[in-house]
Design an enzyme around this catalytic site. Structure first.
Site, short mmCIF file in Angstrom:
data_model
loop_
_atom_site.label_atom_id
_atom_site.label_comp_id
_atom_site.label_asym_id
_atom_site.label_seq_id
_atom_site.Cartn_x
_atom_site.Cartn_y
_atom_site.Cartn_z
CB CYS A 136 -0.93 -0.01 1.22
SG CYS A 136 -1.92 1.47 1.36
CB CYS A 139 -0.59 2.58 4.01
SG CYS A 139 -2.08 1.90 3.30
CG ASP A 140 3.20 1.29 4.39
OD1 ASP A 140 2.71 1.79 5.42
OD2 ASP A 140 3.04 0.10 4.06
#
Ligand code: NAP
Length: 312
Positions: A136, A139-140
């Site tokens: 992701c 997200c990261d």
């Protein structure tokens, strides 16, 4: 202690774009509608930075589109609840939906559980998951500011997320097993014009390597020469396709050999009163726009099915 069973007209499993659209149509038709999800509403939209191929919005953030769809569904009184569905069982015309914490019953169940990222299945992938290996970018990506990162895969996800990662990372190397991308031409064009993106073609990834604490690179075999090579990277984002989220529905006999759910054009599965829509269906194109189309049909068909039951 036995669980209380709450009854609805329609239970939708999965609150992605397709599930939320089915909720709009079912609740707008005055059906008592419950939407269950084990995570926040929005599904994969929550992991998508910008959406530029959903009509009506030139560009919109994934979570913002999720909020708008949720607002539309709740406007017509669809109820949303947490629930990690473990099984669906048949009880005459009724379907019993069991979650980890509760039990529900309805004549109609709509499966909208979507698909999850496929694992690459190479050494280091699990070991370094969360320590450099990610599925992701939204997200990261922030963990890899000004670092070199690698992306694996050549589909829409790999190329879209590669472009996104390049906003933060120092460089993005896409490692692909062929010499042509599968991604949509518009995404390819953007990636090829992106000075921070480069490509390693015809490369079979064999391992994610690290120093025991964190990822340091990706090892691959150059298919042309048979040589083993390495791309240095602090982060590796794996986008090698998707698998259906259908483990809870095996007992119903509605899955194909790969776990997807075949339906007719009206979203009916083999079991009367059980519908499937969106990415979880056996289909070629998995997009928000066609999940929404599926959802509208499933919501309307739920209404028709209940009318037919009442007329009998
Ligand atoms: P995908 O389209 O199935 O692409 C998977 C990619 O990973 C392919 O390039 C494939 O290579 C490669 N791959 C598969 N197995 C591999 C392995 N074992 N080792 C190395 N590479 C491997 O999956 P996706 O990109 O996640 O997309 C899933 C669905 O969502 C698609 O329908 C896509 O169109 C849709 N989607 C749409 C958008 C958008 O419209 N903006 C964004 C994201 C996703 P080959 O090409 O050689 O098969």
């Amino acid at each position: 202690m036995s669980k209380e069973t709450k009854e609805y007209d329609v239970i939708i499993i999965g609150a992605g774009p397709g599930g939320m659209t089915a909720a709009v149509y079912a609740s707008r038709a005055n059906l008592n509608t419950l939407v269950l999800d084990r995570g926040p509403y929005g599904g994969q939209m929550n992991n998508t930075d910008a959406i530029d191929n959903y009509p009506g919005f030139l560009e919109i953030k994934g979570p913002d589109l999720a909020d708008k769809m949720h607002e539309t569904a709740t406007k017509f009184d669809a109820e949303f609840a947490y629930g990690d569905v473990q099984s669906v069982e048949l009880d005459g015309n009724m379907k019993v939906v069991k979650t980890d914490t509760a039990e529900y019953k309805a004549p109609v169940v709509i499966i909208a559980t979507g698909a999850d990222h496929r694992k690459l299945g190479v050494p280091g992938e699990e070991e370094y998951s969360g320590r450099g290996v990610s599925y992701c970018a939204v997200c990261d990506a922030a963990f890899f500011k000004d670092e070199d990162v690698a992306v694996i895969g050549g589909g829409d996800s790999a190329i879209e997320e590669g472009n996104y990662l390049s906003q933060m990372a120092k460089s993005v190397t896409d490692i692909h097993r062929r010499d042509k991308l599968r991604a949509q031409p518009s995404l390819q064009k953007r990636a090829f014009a992106n000075p921070k993106m480069s490509f390693v073609w015809d490369a079979n990834t064999t391992a994610i390597v690290g120093d025991g604490q964190k990822v340091t690179g990706v090892e691959y075999i150059d298919k042309d020469t048979g040589e083993k090579k390495e791309v240095k990277a602090a982060g590796v984002f794996i986008y090698v396709g998707v698998v259906p989220q259908t483990a809870a529905f095996k007992n119903l006999g509605i899955l194909d050999e790969k776990g997807w759910i075949p339906t007719d054009e009206n979203m009916h599965t083999k079991v009367p009163g059980i519908f499937a829509l969106g990415d979880v269906r056996q289909k070629n194109l998995r997009q928000i726009a066609n999940a929404v189309g599926d959802g509208s049909i499933a919501g309307q068909e739920a209404y028709n099915y209940i009318q037919d039951l009442n007329d009998k």
